[in-house]
Design an enzyme around this catalytic site. Structure first.
Site, PDB file in Angstrom:
ATOM      1  N   TYR A 174      11.190   1.636 -13.627  1.00  0.00           N
ATOM      2  CA  TYR A 174      11.067   1.182 -12.247  1.00  0.00           C
ATOM      3  C   TYR A 174      12.438   1.064 -11.600  1.00  0.00           C
ATOM      4  O   TYR A 174      13.360   0.485 -12.168  1.00  0.00           O
ATOM      5  CB  TYR A 174      10.362  -0.176 -12.208  1.00  0.00           C
ATOM      6  CG  TYR A 174       8.871  -0.100 -12.425  1.00  0.00           C
ATOM      7  CD1 TYR A 174       8.201   1.114 -12.523  1.00  0.00           C
ATOM      8  CD2 TYR A 174       8.107  -1.270 -12.509  1.00  0.00           C
ATOM      9  CE1 TYR A 174       6.837   1.168 -12.706  1.00  0.00           C
ATOM     10  CE2 TYR A 174       6.737  -1.224 -12.695  1.00  0.00           C
ATOM     11  CZ  TYR A 174       6.100  -0.003 -12.785  1.00  0.00           C
ATOM     12  OH  TYR A 174       4.746   0.041 -12.956  1.00  0.00           O
ATOM     13  N   LYS A 225      -6.239   0.456 -16.400  1.00  0.00           N
ATOM     14  CA  LYS A 225      -5.965   1.879 -16.271  1.00  0.00           C
ATOM     15  C   LYS A 225      -6.979   2.649 -17.109  1.00  0.00           C
ATOM     16  O   LYS A 225      -7.313   2.231 -18.232  1.00  0.00           O
ATOM     17  CB  LYS A 225      -4.551   2.190 -16.764  1.00  0.00           C
ATOM     18  CG  LYS A 225      -3.460   1.465 -15.984  1.00  0.00           C
ATOM     19  CD  LYS A 225      -3.314   2.007 -14.586  1.00  0.00           C
ATOM     20  CE  LYS A 225      -2.218   1.291 -13.812  1.00  0.00           C
ATOM     21  NZ  LYS A 225      -2.011   1.863 -12.479  1.00  0.00           N
ATOM     22  N   ASP A 252      -8.471   2.250 -12.592  1.00  0.00           N
ATOM     23  CA  ASP A 252      -7.457   3.035 -11.892  1.00  0.00           C
ATOM     24  C   ASP A 252      -7.139   4.274 -12.719  1.00  0.00           C
ATOM     25  O   ASP A 252      -6.678   4.159 -13.852  1.00  0.00           O
ATOM     26  CB  ASP A 252      -6.196   2.165 -11.739  1.00  0.00           C
ATOM     27  CG  ASP A 252      -5.077   2.854 -10.972  1.00  0.00           C
ATOM     28  OD1 ASP A 252      -5.226   4.043 -10.624  1.00  0.00           O
ATOM     29  OD2 ASP A 252      -4.055   2.187 -10.726  1.00  0.00           O
ATOM     30  N   ASN A 298      -5.174   6.885 -11.635  1.00  0.00           N
ATOM     31  CA  ASN A 298      -3.871   7.482 -11.307  1.00  0.00           C
ATOM     32  C   ASN A 298      -3.920   9.003 -11.133  1.00  0.00           C
ATOM     33  O   ASN A 298      -3.059   9.716 -11.643  1.00  0.00           O
ATOM     34  CB  ASN A 298      -2.830   7.086 -12.360  1.00  0.00           C
ATOM     35  CG  ASN A 298      -2.474   5.618 -12.249  1.00  0.00           C
ATOM     36  OD1 ASN A 298      -3.145   4.778 -12.844  1.00  0.00           O
ATOM     37  ND2 ASN A 298      -1.459   5.294 -11.468  1.00  0.00           N
ATOM     38  N   GLU A 344      -9.967   3.499  -8.560  1.00  0.00           N
ATOM     39  CA  GLU A 344      -8.740   3.707  -7.785  1.00  0.00           C
ATOM     40  C   GLU A 344      -8.102   5.046  -8.135  1.00  0.00           C
ATOM     41  O   GLU A 344      -8.060   5.429  -9.307  1.00  0.00           O
ATOM     42  CB  GLU A 344      -7.783   2.549  -8.113  1.00  0.00           C
ATOM     43  CG  GLU A 344      -6.440   2.634  -7.439  1.00  0.00           C
ATOM     44  CD  GLU A 344      -5.634   1.346  -7.647  1.00  0.00           C
ATOM     45  OE1 GLU A 344      -6.236   0.273  -7.833  1.00  0.00           O
ATOM     46  OE2 GLU A 344      -4.395   1.448  -7.639  1.00  0.00           O
ATOM     47  N   GLU A 353      -2.125   4.223  -2.551  1.00  0.00           N
ATOM     48  CA  GLU A 353      -0.816   3.976  -3.141  1.00  0.00           C
ATOM     49  C   GLU A 353       0.114   5.173  -2.929  1.00  0.00           C
ATOM     50  O   GLU A 353       1.303   5.019  -2.719  1.00  0.00           O
ATOM     51  CB  GLU A 353      -1.027   3.717  -4.637  1.00  0.00           C
ATOM     52  CG  GLU A 353       0.172   3.797  -5.493  1.00  0.00           C
ATOM     53  CD  GLU A 353      -0.191   3.524  -6.968  1.00  0.00           C
ATOM     54  OE1 GLU A 353      -1.298   3.016  -7.239  1.00  0.00           O
ATOM     55  OE2 GLU A 353       0.641   3.821  -7.836  1.00  0.00           O
ATOM     56  N   ASP A 369       0.885   1.325   0.649  1.00  0.00           N
ATOM     57  CA  ASP A 369       2.086   1.025  -0.133  1.00  0.00           C
ATOM     58  C   ASP A 369       3.215   0.693   0.843  1.00  0.00           C
ATOM     59  O   ASP A 369       3.528   1.485   1.735  1.00  0.00           O
ATOM     60  CB  ASP A 369       2.461   2.214  -1.012  1.00  0.00           C
ATOM     61  CG  ASP A 369       3.670   1.908  -1.890  1.00  0.00           C
ATOM     62  OD1 ASP A 369       3.483   1.766  -3.098  1.00  0.00           O
ATOM     63  OD2 ASP A 369       4.788   1.803  -1.355  1.00  0.00           O
ATOM     64  N   HIS A 426      -1.367  -1.958  -2.428  1.00  0.00           N
ATOM     65  CA  HIS A 426      -0.753  -1.659  -3.718  1.00  0.00           C
ATOM     66  C   HIS A 426       0.510  -2.502  -3.851  1.00  0.00           C
ATOM     67  O   HIS A 426       1.228  -2.716  -2.888  1.00  0.00           O
ATOM     68  CB  HIS A 426      -0.388  -0.174  -3.766  1.00  0.00           C
ATOM     69  CG  HIS A 426       0.492   0.190  -4.928  1.00  0.00           C
ATOM     70  ND1 HIS A 426       1.799   0.607  -4.772  1.00  0.00           N
ATOM     71  CD2 HIS A 426       0.251   0.182  -6.251  1.00  0.00           C
ATOM     72  CE1 HIS A 426       2.318   0.855  -5.955  1.00  0.00           C
ATOM     73  NE2 HIS A 426       1.414   0.608  -6.879  1.00  0.00           N
ATOM     74  N   ALA A 427       0.775  -2.981  -5.064  1.00  0.00           N
ATOM     75  CA  ALA A 427       2.055  -3.657  -5.298  1.00  0.00           C
ATOM     76  C   ALA A 427       2.452  -3.471  -6.750  1.00  0.00           C
ATOM     77  O   ALA A 427       1.837  -2.703  -7.495  1.00  0.00           O
ATOM     78  CB  ALA A 427       1.989  -5.124  -4.912  1.00  0.00           C
TER      79      ALA A 427
END
Lengths: 440, 440
Positions: free
Chosen positions: B32, B219, B247, B249, B273, B302, B325, B352-353
């Site tokens: 990140y 996830k 989610d 992704n 998601e 997101e 986002d 989203h966070a």
């Protein structure tokens, strides 16, 4: 074993904004540029060139992304890379640290286009074939294995793609003969940039007709009176039989686009190009509903960010002319899936070109489309803009308003060493001269 | 007159991939990062901080774009800039040399988000107010003049936006009181990253419930058996009354998404998601048609690149939970138009966070949404991930599973000087230590 020993990156810029070339409703200072790379191997006679087209300062950012993507190929075996460009593409797409910046759009996607253009150039040079022929010679199942069909299976599966390509193979020789004789029809945008005077517009329209063009495109989207007057001038010069297209470069919202285009319909317009945001699939459908009754089609795709956008434009019946960009879609791997989807939905692909080197790449893509994918050539026309070709080692050849078959090995993407020396930014000799001129 | 004297840029990265934090079906090595900037003025007590969230090497490219956009603000009058952030936004959007790289998407859009986040932080600090309050205090007509409503007029006009904001003003005090007492409900993703073991998943789910969360997100998108087992574990721990979201992704194509989600429906799933490409408006509609009969909603956003994508998701009835986002949309100027459109289509915005600092920004955005735009709070829940908050000067405050009202002036975007010293890439002290460790 031949390996990639280094990669050269060049920030190449041309001061095209000086002459208002490339001026339109949105782009006021378009210094046409290319973020250029060259895959160097330990065999001096073998290399691969690629680029993405950008404008001015945007080049810095693209080159940084190209560098971040391409450097992994240093040390790679050229034979392996060329045998399977789809693997290289998937490796670039899977870079999860760069994927966040897209995914599949914007700078990282332009960068992927540049890198994969170089890989395909390398592969075709290695085979000693022009890229269009290299692709058309591939077995359909091999070609399809190199394509990015992800997120497309609701419209196009791999098996379907193979079957579509197989079906066209019987026409291969006849179509190549046809191209050798007649080329692939193109149209000119050089006549109608927004910054040109009425006199220049009139002269250029007349010259285009004399050169054999059957289609003329004008930029619109300034004030309505100017658009009305300029279309009147163009139509009066070219007569009733030549097709007239208009291009708004995304200047309008949806309701305004419908109103403005309807007001110009009496000039007999073939298409309205980029009437609104390039991302607005549903908006293009609304605009199509508003202008098709006037006999006008919707053209878009120059800023079409990826295959998923084109899938939707086709699914929604939002586009009549599919204008792929050879440096915005991520090279052959993503372009051929779009050609296949357009074929399935019976929409003609009419590539965007111009800029730096887009015409060179498009002169391969239209041949691939016609020979291997779409077949019937009627109603298809590719953009051609007559500038900056002198910088290319193998410039596209246009004769009587048609792109002719490229003959040199590769993707025609190599820029002359002399041009790189003169126009590299900021150290090129021409840029140095201009700075001196500005200081005196 | 106070002017902007310089801009500091910091490439900030954290080695979050070490612990599989942030691992999902697509992102395997998620370090990140934040591309961070600080607008410095000649008044030492006044500055503005902003950033966009990225991952690892993507930070380089974003910082180059931020630099290219932001440098024009050096020498600007702070009073003028803060009085009209919409003007600054339009200036950045009109940079035609960078526009080609988007438009309105990818790296240049992330960069615009970072720069405008800093401008809004500066404006709120200057007013001595937390950003949510600074915005809620603005006259609707002034606020709307600062928004980017371009390409939206088929769904939302400026007049309509003003009327919508005016209508909510009567509820202002009552809603602020409610937030002071109860905060804005959030949910945790910390429990369910794909790289975690079953034991860790079970423990984290239990802890989340104990901490007061009423929603847990897992996830999915690995192999189907793993998804089935992990959802079973989670549901057995959290019991029947707590909402469970999943989610993917973006891992699936459209038909696969429908099939895979239907197979998990028996666990009572609130939303799926990012089931597929974030660009696929029509695909999300198909997926919604396939999973809504199972009581499952579609959540996405997101990676929603801009307001035009959200407009279409809403027009097509393709989304049930709108996940903006805060660092991908181009700050307040573009986020509030999306909040307004969601309100018009009666869809809850559930931001989203996570990442770096997204929770800090979101803790303002949900308050703006509730107080000034959307009203009823039922069914709304914002993401919260409990990491990296220690690096912020004004970290978000979460209590009993709810974001509490930020109180410090600004947009909570300032990162501690010590954290910058330690984690700036590559020169930060922590990174230097890790390199030494790797060399011994």
């Amino acid at each position: 074993m031949t390996i990639i020993t280094s990669i050269e990156f060049v920030d190449l810029r041309f001061p095209t904004s000086d002459s208002h070339d490339g001026s339109d409703a949105v782009n006021k200072d378009a210094d046409y540029s290319a973020a250029y790379l060259r895959l160097v191997t330990d065999d001096d006679s073998l290399y691969g060139c690629g680029f993405t087209f950008t404008i001015g300062r945007g080049n810095d950012i693209c080159l940084q992304a190209i560098d971040a993507l391409a450097n992994r190929f240093i040390g790679r075996d050229v034979t392996e890379l060329c045998a399977n460009p789809g693997e290289a593409y998937r490796e670039l797409a899977a870079d999860s640290q760069l994927r966040w910046l897209g995914p599949d759009k914007g700078v990282v996607h332009l960068a992927r286009a540049a890198v994969m253009n170089a890989v395909w150039d390398l592969a075709a040079r290695r085979a000693g074939l022009p890229l269009w022929q290299f692709i058309c010679d591939m077995e359909p199942v091999t070609l399809v294995a190199n394509l990015d069909l992800s997120y497309l299976s609701d419209v196009l599966t791999a098996d379907e793609a193979v079957a579509m390509l197989e079906e066209q193979r019987q026409h291969r020789e006849e179509r190549i003969s046809n191209l050798q004789a007649n080329g692939f029809q193109c149209y000119t945008t050089s006549a109608g940039w927004l910054g040109y005077s009425d006199e220049k517009l009139e002269r250029l329209c007349r010259e285009a007709v004399e050169e054999g063009y059957r289609h003329i495109k004008l930029k619109v989207g300034g004030n309505p009176e100017d658009d009305e007057r300029r279309l009147g001038i163009a139509r009066s010069v070219i007569g009733p039989d030549i097709s007239l297209m208009i291009d708004a470069n995304q200047i309008w919202d949806v309701p305004e686009a419908i109103e403005r285009v309807q007001a110009l319909a009496h000039h007999n317009v073939l298409w309205i190009e980029e009437p609104t945001s390039p991302d607005d699939v549903l908006g293009h459908r609304s605009i199509a509903d508003g202008v098709r009754p006037e006999g006008i089609g919707v053209a878009t795709g120059e800023h079409g960010m990826n295959r998923v956008l084109f899938k939707q434009l086709l699914q929604a019946d939002a586009v009549d002319f599919v204008q792929i960009d050879s440096c915005r879609l991520a090279s052959i791997n993503e372009i051929i899936p779009v050609l296949l989807m357009a074929k399935k939905f019976a929409k003609p692909v009419c590539p965007h070109a111009g800029g730096v080197g887009l015409c060179e790449l498009v002169s391969h893509l239209v041949m691939i489309d016609y020979v291997a994918v779409s077949g019937p050539i009627e109603g298809r026309v590719a953009e051609y803009v007559d500038h900056l070709h002198e910088h290319f080692v193998d410039p596209c050849i246009v004769s009587k308003g048609a792109y002719m078959l490229p003959e040199a090995p590769g993707y025609s993407a190599e820029i002359k060493a002399e041009s790189l020396t003169r126009w590299a930014w900021p150290e090129g000799t021409e840029w140095a001269k201009r700075r001196e001129g500005a200081n005196t």
